[in-house]
Design an enzyme around this catalytic site. Structure first.
Site, PDB file in Angstrom:
ATOM      1  N   HIS A 138       0.815  -1.227   0.000  1.00 12.62           N
ATOM      2  CA  HIS A 138       0.000   0.000   0.000  1.00 12.62           C
ATOM      3  C   HIS A 138       0.848   1.275   0.000  1.00 12.62           C
ATOM      4  CE1 HIS A 138      -3.525  -2.429   0.518  1.00 12.62           C
ATOM      5  NE2 HIS A 138      -3.129  -2.896   1.694  1.00 12.62           N
ATOM      6  N   HIS A 177      -6.334  -7.468  -0.063  1.00 11.10           N
ATOM      7  CA  HIS A 177      -6.530  -6.050  -0.385  1.00 11.10           C
ATOM      8  C   HIS A 177      -5.808  -5.724  -1.697  1.00 11.10           C
ATOM      9  CE1 HIS A 177      -6.680  -6.385   4.066  1.00 11.10           C
ATOM     10  NE2 HIS A 177      -7.691  -5.545   3.948  1.00 11.10           N
TER      11      HIS A 177
END
Ligand SMILES: [Zn+2]
Length: 368
Positions: A138, A177
């Site tokens: 991320h 994710h």
């Protein structure tokens, strides 16, 4: 075949503190499982890496971000509030709580491991290397989020291109994710094919990674997002590998495969809603091993995620077993549902596969 496993005890410092979902005991839990007879014959060697320097980090981050991140987290680990405004550079979920560990230092070890993983594979010490704590997908050049400070996935790919002259790198992200940080680094870059399997972004952070996000400019077609339906299990993942991941990989002919993602697609994970059993993690490792025949068996595997302590070390081991080609006797967690029952989300997954194909048939003849 011997797996190289990058690990050091200092990784436990990657700990956002009590009450935070990302704690530092996960790494030791995996190491403990690895050391016990759970490996059932996986041949491995532990390797330690050094800290990444600022010069290393400049490959993936800008100076202002590095300076802030270093000072803030070092102060936080000493119990000080730290300088400046965290939210200028980081999301709220990167806020350390209570008594955090030396997070920034551990993040540098993880990038150091990425660098060492590239060297070990490229210089012929191992064909397959696992970096424990890796996969901080991320993080971006000037922003940390989703428990990630420095993006070691992007580091691997950029370092392989810059130092070893690679021209075709596959990043396969199987974390629950979407890898929004990694995606941003390579969105217009045709040298890196980014295939990302993740839970439907309408239902989970970071809310990106729809099938229509295919890349930009010269990078069009080199980002493939597969938004898996909530609940998708073994058969869904297997079908996505059989119909998208494997054929595209064969067409792209990568020179190396970088895979990232830990245990959070598991059906008992605390933060996500996918349906993968432990055998599914083994299957992913096995698929990667088979696909890597196209690139002289070269794989760098990055594992850090997972929000169920009972599942995490077993799922990580299952991936390692698949990569090594060693069939493990996996002990699934207690559950009320029949994990061997048919994957009822398969119909939805087929629709997703058709959507991905429709978005990519102009770029990949195998999807036409
Ligand atoms: Zn995740």
């Amino acid at each position: 075949m011997t797996l190289g496993i990058l690990y050091r005890e200092d990784l436990k410092e990657y700990d956002f503190g009590q009450g935070h979902p990302f704690r530092g005991d996960r790494f030791d839990a995996f190491y403990h499982a690895l050391r016990s007879n759970l490996t059932q014959g996986i041949d491995y060697r532990i390797v330690k890496s050094d800290l990444a320097t600022d010069d290393d980090l400049f490959l993936i981050c800008n100076r202002e971000y590095i300076n802030f991140t270093r000072e803030f987290y070092r102060a936080a680990s000493r119990g000080l509030t730290g300088p400046g405004d965290l939210y200028r550079f980081h999301s709220a979920d990167n806020t350390p709580l209570g008594k955090p560990g030396k997070i920034e230092e551990a993040a540098r070890f993880i990038v150091g491991q990425a660098k060492e993983a590239c060297r070990l594979v490229q210089e012929g010490f191992f064909q397959k290397v696992i970096s424990v704590g890796g996969g901080l997908h991320h993080a971006r050049r000037s922003r940390g989020e989703g428990f990630c400070l420095y993006n070691d996935v992007a580091y691997c790919a950029l370092h392989l291109i810059k130092k070893y002259g690679m021209e075709r790198v596959l990043i396969l992200d199987t974390d629950a994710h979407a890898g929004n940080g990694t995606c941003e680094y390579f969105y217009d870059d045709p040298r890196v094919l980014f295939i990302d399997l993740h839970q439907d972004p309408l239902t989970i952070y970071p809310g990106t990674g729809f099938a229509g996000e295919v890349g930009r400019g010269e990078g069009k077609g080199f980002t493939i997002n597969v938004p898996m339906p909530v609940g998708a299990g073994y058969e869904s993942f297997q079908m996505v590998f059989d119909t998208i991941v494997e054929p595209v990989t064969m067409e792209f002919k990568p020179q190396i495969i970088i895979r990232n993602g830990g245990s959070d697609p598991h059906f008992k994970d605390g933060l996500t809603s996918l349906g993968l059993p432990l055998e599914g993690f083994f299957m992913i490792g096995q698929k990667v091993r088979q696909m890597a025949e196209v690139c002289d068996d070269k794989v760098i595997d990055l594992v850090c995620s997972g929000y169920n302590k009972d599942v995490l070390p077993h799922a990580w081991l299952a991936i390692a077993g698949g990569l090594a080609g060693i069939k493990l006797n996996l002990k699934e967690v207690e559950t009320d549902c029949d994990i061997h029952a048919e994957d009822v989300y398969l119909t939805k997954t087929k629709e997703v596969i058709e959507d991905v194909k429709a978005n990519h048939r102009d770029y990949w003849s195998c999807l036409g």
